[in-house]
Scaffold this motif. Structure first.
Motif, short mmCIF file in Angstrom:
data_model
loop_
_atom_site.label_atom_id
_atom_site.label_comp_id
_atom_site.label_asym_id
_atom_site.label_seq_id
_atom_site.Cartn_x
_atom_site.Cartn_y
_atom_site.Cartn_z
N LEU A 180 0.80 -1.23 0.00
CA LEU A 180 0.00 0.00 0.00
C LEU A 180 0.83 1.27 0.00
N ILE A 181 2.14 1.15 -0.17
CA ILE A 181 2.99 2.34 -0.11
C ILE A 181 3.88 2.49 -1.34
N MET A 182 4.18 1.40 -1.99
CA MET A 182 5.08 1.44 -3.13
C MET A 182 4.34 1.10 -4.41
N LYS A 183 4.57 1.88 -5.45
CA LYS A 183 3.99 1.62 -6.76
C LYS A 183 5.10 1.55 -7.79
N LYS A 184 5.16 0.42 -8.50
CA LYS A 184 6.21 0.23 -9.49
C LYS A 184 5.58 -0.04 -10.85
N LYS A 185 6.06 0.69 -11.86
CA LYS A 185 5.55 0.51 -13.21
C LYS A 185 6.02 -0.82 -13.79
N LYS A 186 5.08 -1.56 -14.34
CA LYS A 186 5.39 -2.83 -14.98
C LYS A 186 4.52 -3.00 -16.21
N SER A 187 5.11 -3.59 -17.25
CA SER A 187 4.36 -3.84 -18.48
C SER A 187 4.27 -5.34 -18.73
N ALA A 188 3.22 -5.72 -19.43
CA ALA A 188 3.01 -7.13 -19.79
C ALA A 188 2.86 -7.21 -21.30
N ASN A 189 3.60 -8.10 -21.92
CA ASN A 189 3.57 -8.25 -23.37
C ASN A 189 2.89 -9.55 -23.78
N MET A 190 2.16 -9.48 -24.88
CA MET A 190 1.53 -10.68 -25.42
C MET A 190 1.95 -10.86 -26.87
N ASN A 191 2.34 -12.07 -27.21
CA ASN A 191 2.72 -12.40 -28.59
C ASN A 191 2.25 -13.83 -28.84
N CYS A 192 1.11 -13.97 -29.51
CA CYS A 192 0.51 -15.28 -29.70
C CYS A 192 0.38 -15.63 -31.18
N THR A 193 0.51 -16.92 -31.46
CA THR A 193 0.27 -17.44 -32.80
C THR A 193 -0.98 -18.32 -32.75
N ILE A 194 -1.91 -18.05 -33.65
CA ILE A 194 -3.18 -18.77 -33.68
C ILE A 194 -3.30 -19.50 -35.01
N ILE A 195 -3.56 -20.79 -34.96
CA ILE A 195 -3.78 -21.57 -36.18
C ILE A 195 -5.21 -22.11 -36.15
N ILE A 196 -6.00 -21.74 -37.16
CA ILE A 196 -7.41 -22.13 -37.23
C ILE A 196 -7.59 -23.19 -38.31
N ASP A 197 -8.30 -24.24 -37.96
CA ASP A 197 -8.68 -25.26 -38.93
C ASP A 197 -9.95 -24.76 -39.61
N VAL A 198 -9.83 -24.27 -40.85
CA VAL A 198 -10.97 -23.64 -41.52
C VAL A 198 -11.98 -24.67 -42.00
N ASN A 199 -11.57 -25.91 -42.17
CA ASN A 199 -12.50 -26.95 -42.59
C ASN A 199 -13.36 -27.41 -41.42
N GLN A 200 -12.72 -27.64 -40.30
CA GLN A 200 -13.44 -28.07 -39.10
C GLN A 200 -14.03 -26.89 -38.33
N LYS A 201 -13.61 -25.69 -38.71
CA LYS A 201 -14.07 -24.45 -38.06
C LYS A 201 -13.83 -24.50 -36.55
N LYS A 202 -12.57 -24.76 -36.21
CA LYS A 202 -12.18 -24.81 -34.81
C LYS A 202 -10.70 -24.44 -34.67
N LEU A 203 -10.31 -24.17 -33.46
CA LEU A 203 -8.91 -23.84 -33.18
C LEU A 203 -8.05 -25.09 -33.29
N ARG A 204 -6.98 -24.99 -34.05
CA ARG A 204 -6.06 -26.12 -34.17
C ARG A 204 -4.90 -25.97 -33.18
N HIS A 205 -4.39 -24.75 -33.04
CA HIS A 205 -3.22 -24.57 -32.17
C HIS A 205 -3.14 -23.10 -31.73
N LEU A 206 -2.73 -22.91 -30.48
CA LEU A 206 -2.51 -21.57 -29.93
C LEU A 206 -1.26 -21.61 -29.08
N GLU A 207 -0.34 -20.72 -29.38
CA GLU A 207 0.91 -20.62 -28.59
C GLU A 207 1.20 -19.17 -28.29
N CYS A 208 1.41 -18.88 -27.02
CA CYS A 208 1.70 -17.51 -26.57
C CYS A 208 3.07 -17.45 -25.91
N MET A 209 3.74 -16.36 -26.15
CA MET A 209 5.06 -16.15 -25.55
C MET A 209 5.04 -14.88 -24.72
#
Length: 209
Positions: A180-209
């Protein structure tokens, strides 16, 4: 008689000197013990403060991730002819994992979805707070379209193979509040790869770093 009194006085004096020596020795031992206790307490305090500083008061960068629980409402794919295209709508969650001993208050964040480096959609992650040692889950609706792509040759090849590869990136900014006394700036990064199966109309793979 006088000689006996002198001998008795001599014994009494030696007893007093011996008692004084014993008393001084006892006091010296007590002082040594007290010094040892103080030293042990000081070392303990240093260890506690060090651990507190390294573990509790050390602000870590939160993690920003896209959930693999994707529910497609619309997945319109055109993979024939000279103008392949896609229009996609789905709901999912963005998760902000805060591993700090204090809440993480973050600002509005824009997540950008791209195909082949070109933007195909965006979603706003509203400002909020992830509590200490917890994960904030934010529901979002994503709308993507290939209408902004200038070159669709690779898209046609990929759709013909029955898949669609997308990327999403975001940079979240905010502050971690500690004790309750200290405030420190921090950032969060998102970098994801999404692979969609267009025939099955569903998510095939998701990977985030």
């Amino acid at each position: 008689m006088a000689e006996k009194n002198q001998q008795g006085y001599g014994y009494t004096r030696r007893d007093e000197e011996l008692a004084t020596l014993q008393s001084d020795e006892l006091k010296r031992k007590k002082r040594i013990k007290l010094a040892i206790y103080i030293a042990i307490f000081a070392v303990f305090q240093v260890i506690v403060i060090t651990v507190f500083g390294l573990v509790v008061m050390r602000a870590k960068s939160p993690k920003l991730r896209l959930s693999n629980n994707i529910d497609f409402q619309n997945l319109n794919i055109v993979n024939g002819g000279s103008s392949p295209s896609f229009d996609i709508n789905f709901s999912t969650q963005v998760r902000v994992k805060n591993s700090n001993f204090g809440p993480y208050k973050f600002d509005n964040t824009t997540a950008v979805f791209t195909y082949g480096g070109a933007t195909v959609g965006q979603v706003i992650i509203p400002k909020g707070k992830a509590g200490l040692k917890s994960t904030k889950k934010i529901n979002v609706i994503v709308s993507l379209s290939s209408s902004q792509l200038s070159n669709t040759a690779d898209l046609g090849t990929e759709l013909a193979a029955g898949m669609l590869t997308l990327s999403t990136t975001a940079k979240m900014t905010g502050k971690v509040e500690l004790m309750l006394i200290m405030k420190k700036k921090k950032s969060a990064n998102m970098n994801c790869t999404i692979i969609i199966d267009v025939n099955q109309k569903k998510l095939r793979h998701l990977e985030c770093m």
